[in-house]
Design a protein around this motif. Structure first.
Motif, PDB file in Angstrom:
ATOM      1  N   ASN A  71       0.841  -0.956   0.049  1.00 44.44           N
ATOM      2  CA  ASN A  71       0.129   0.064  -0.040  1.00 44.44           C
ATOM      3  C   ASN A  71       0.987   1.214  -0.049  1.00 44.44           C
ATOM      4  OD1 ASN A  71      -2.856  -1.395   0.639  1.00 44.44           O
ATOM      5  ND2 ASN A  71      -1.681  -2.115   2.164  1.00 44.44           N
ATOM      6  N   SER A 125      -4.278   4.403   1.760  1.00 44.11           N
ATOM      7  CA  SER A 125      -3.782   3.786   0.071  1.00 44.11           C
ATOM      8  C   SER A 125      -5.030   3.739  -0.557  1.00 44.11           C
ATOM      9  CB  SER A 125      -3.374   2.460   0.339  1.00 44.11           C
ATOM     10  OG  SER A 125      -2.988   1.977  -0.966  1.00 44.11           O
ATOM     11  N   LYS A 126      -6.251   3.486  -0.246  1.00 45.15           N
ATOM     12  CA  LYS A 126      -7.431   3.303  -0.917  1.00 45.15           C
ATOM     13  C   LYS A 126      -7.885   4.621  -1.246  1.00 45.15           C
ATOM     14  CE  LYS A 126      -9.110  -1.054   0.836  1.00 45.15           C
ATOM     15  NZ  LYS A 126      -9.009  -1.755  -0.199  1.00 45.15           N
ATOM     16  N   ARG A 134     -17.524   8.071  -4.626  1.00 43.37           N
ATOM     17  CA  ARG A 134     -16.478   7.132  -4.369  1.00 43.37           C
ATOM     18  C   ARG A 134     -16.005   6.941  -3.094  1.00 43.37           C
ATOM     19  NH1 ARG A 134     -13.219   8.338 -10.094  1.00 43.37           N
ATOM     20  NH2 ARG A 134     -14.445   6.873 -11.184  1.00 43.37           N
ATOM     21  N   ASP A 144      -5.996   5.916  -4.044  1.00 40.52           N
ATOM     22  CA  ASP A 144      -6.391   5.475  -5.316  1.00 40.52           C
ATOM     23  C   ASP A 144      -7.680   6.096  -5.756  1.00 40.52           C
ATOM     24  OD1 ASP A 144      -4.513   3.318  -5.490  1.00 40.52           O
ATOM     25  OD2 ASP A 144      -6.032   1.908  -4.296  1.00 40.52           O
ATOM     26  N   GLU A 154      -3.660   1.327   4.996  1.00 40.11           N
ATOM     27  CA  GLU A 154      -4.561   0.491   4.153  1.00 40.11           C
ATOM     28  C   GLU A 154      -5.676   1.510   3.610  1.00 40.11           C
ATOM     29  OE1 GLU A 154      -4.700  -4.163   5.064  1.00 40.11           O
ATOM     30  OE2 GLU A 154      -5.799  -2.897   6.354  1.00 40.11           O
ATOM     31  N   LEU A 155      -6.009   2.087   4.528  1.00 39.09           N
ATOM     32  CA  LEU A 155      -7.204   3.244   4.058  1.00 39.09           C
ATOM     33  C   LEU A 155      -6.628   4.184   3.690  1.00 39.09           C
ATOM     34  CD1 LEU A 155     -10.070   4.017   4.629  1.00 39.09           C
ATOM     35  CD2 LEU A 155      -9.391   5.213   6.819  1.00 39.09           C
ATOM     36  N   THR A 192     -15.795  -0.186   4.354  1.00 40.86           N
ATOM     37  CA  THR A 192     -15.098  -0.198   5.525  1.00 40.86           C
ATOM     38  C   THR A 192     -15.654  -0.038   6.886  1.00 40.86           C
ATOM     39  OG1 THR A 192     -14.741   2.046   5.669  1.00 40.86           O
ATOM     40  CG2 THR A 192     -13.050   0.575   4.258  1.00 40.86           C
ATOM     41  N   LEU A 231     -16.230   3.842  -0.090  1.00 44.56           N
ATOM     42  CA  LEU A 231     -15.424   3.358   0.629  1.00 44.56           C
ATOM     43  C   LEU A 231     -15.781   3.469   1.905  1.00 44.56           C
ATOM     44  CD1 LEU A 231     -12.109   2.363   0.926  1.00 44.56           C
ATOM     45  CD2 LEU A 231     -11.657   4.924   0.790  1.00 44.56           C
TER      46      LEU A 231
END
Length: 408
Positions: free
Chosen positions: A276, A374-375, A354, A378, A371-372, A362, A358
């Motif tokens: 990530n 990183s998302k 989006r 994106d 991780e969050l 989550t 998300l």
């Protein structure tokens, strides 16, 4: 209206280093003033032409900047020599104006006698400088009240300050017969800092920093239009934060030719653990006003010791944060509030949806901060550049909150 000319460049398209000669040549071909060219020549007078910039991708950036050049010219004009002829929509949405300009017969540049169509914020610039009229005009146009009374009102206010002068910024695009007005700025203090000159000064500053600190930068992203540019470059060397977390420090450089603004250097960085990654942008570490001389701007941009301080500060701060810690519902709520519930933001409907999606996916799962982010990163990659910068700045605020909490 969309940009008249624009080009984007991504890191995988930027692999070559430019020479100082390439910088000199770009400046010699640019539309900047003779005095600015002389000042720039003095800055480079003792530098070897064959020296390569310590910036990977600098060659492709120069090519891209020069690839969107158009004929640009400024003229100082009194209100008595202008007249709003009409209001139109170029894209069916935003109202623009047709502005007639008149020049006395003894003026050298007779091409100013003509009609120009406003683009970007030129209509707003002009009407607000005349008398803070842009909102009034927009409302009247939306209510379809006709243009004759509006134009009469503008003329009436203009006549009361007929000798007031502004700098009008015009542009002509290749293969387009329409001349455009791209900005109206203050006459007294504003200087034209063409994208080519700002890029040259920025690259020299970053190159000298690299030489002093024995490092190298890589261009990650460039968006250049006929009037603006924004560039991201990151240090090639990664800094180790913990066993599996690494950080690249970088810089975002931006300039606008069409506003009474400034040249900005923002500190930025990327965090990665192999699986990530996310990007963060902070407040400006260097700003240089458009009213300054080329020499003074060069001196200001050379003060990149602030970059070293910012790098050390964030590296030490992130070491105190556990990016792999799982987030509970309370933490998730706080994070998403930063993105979704603010007064004004550049997020469009698609980007907001989006982020909302998300948040919903989550809510019932365990996810780490790494991780969050990183998302969310994106999502920002698919957004417009203004939204991307906004998201990265919101992540910066959250990181700063976590660092402050860890130190308390």
């Amino acid at each position: 209206m969309e940009q008249l000319l624009q080009e984007e460049l991504h890191g995988n398209q930027a692999t070559k280093r430019a020479t100082l000669k390439a910088i000199r040549d770009m400046i010699s071909r640019s539309q900047i003033s003779k005095s600015q060219k002389k000042e720039f020549d003095r800055i480079l007078e003792n530098s070897p032409s064959s020296e390569l910039l310590d910036i990977i991708g600098s060659k492709e950036v120069i090519d891209a900047i020069e690839g969107v050049q158009a004929k640009k010219y400024d003229h100082i004009i009194a209100l008595k020599d202008t007249h709003v002829a009409d209001f139109i929509t170029l894209d069916g949405k935003k109202w623009e104006m047709k502005l007639d300009t008149f020049v006395d017969s003894d003026e050298k540049d007779h091409q100013l006698n003509g009609t120009y169509i406003s683009v970007y914020h030129a209509k707003q610039d002009f009407l607000n400088k005349v008398g803070k009229m842009n909102s009034y005009v927009d409302r009247a146009l939306e209510l379809d009240e006709g243009t004759s009374n509006l134009i009469s009102d503008i003329d009436s206010i203009s006549e009361k300050q007929a000798d007031k002068k502004f700098r009008y910024r015009f542009i002509e695009i290749p293969h387009d017969t329409t001349p455009y007005l791209r900005a109206v700025v203050d006459n007294e203090r504003y200087k034209l800092y063409d994208n080519t000159l700002v890029l040259a000064l920025a690259f020299l500053s970053l190159h000298n920093y690299c030489k002093s600190n024995k490092t190298m930068f890589e261009v990650s992203y460039l968006k250049v239009t006929d009037s603006k540019f924004i560039l991201y470059a990151y240090e090639k060397t990664q800094r180790k934060i913990s066993n599996n977390v690494y950080l690249n420090v970088g810089i975002q450089i931006s300039n606008s030719e069409i506003s009474d603004g400034s040249i900005k250097f923002n500190f930025t960085y990327r965090v990665s653990n192999g699986e990530n990654s996310f990007k963060v942008i902070s407040d400006p570490i260097i700003t240089a006003a458009h009213g300054w001389s080329t020499t003074r701007i060069n001196e200001e941009l050379s003060k990149l010791s602030t970059f070293t301080n910012a790098s050390n500060d964030i590296i030490n701060g992130i070491k105190n944060i556990n990016l792999n810690k799982k987030l509970d519902d309370e933490h998730l709520f706080t994070i998403f509030e930063k993105f979704l519930h603010v007064g004004r933001s550049p997020l469009n409907t698609v980007t907001r949806e989006r982020i909302v999606e998300l948040r919903e996916t989550t809510a019932n799962n365990t996810i780490s901060l790494m991780e969050l982010f990183s998302k969310i990163d994106d999502i920002s990659e698919k957004a417009a550049i203004d939204a991307r910068t906004y998201i990265e700045s919101q992540i910066n605020k959250l990181i700063r909150m976590l660092i402050a909490h860890s130190n308390s």
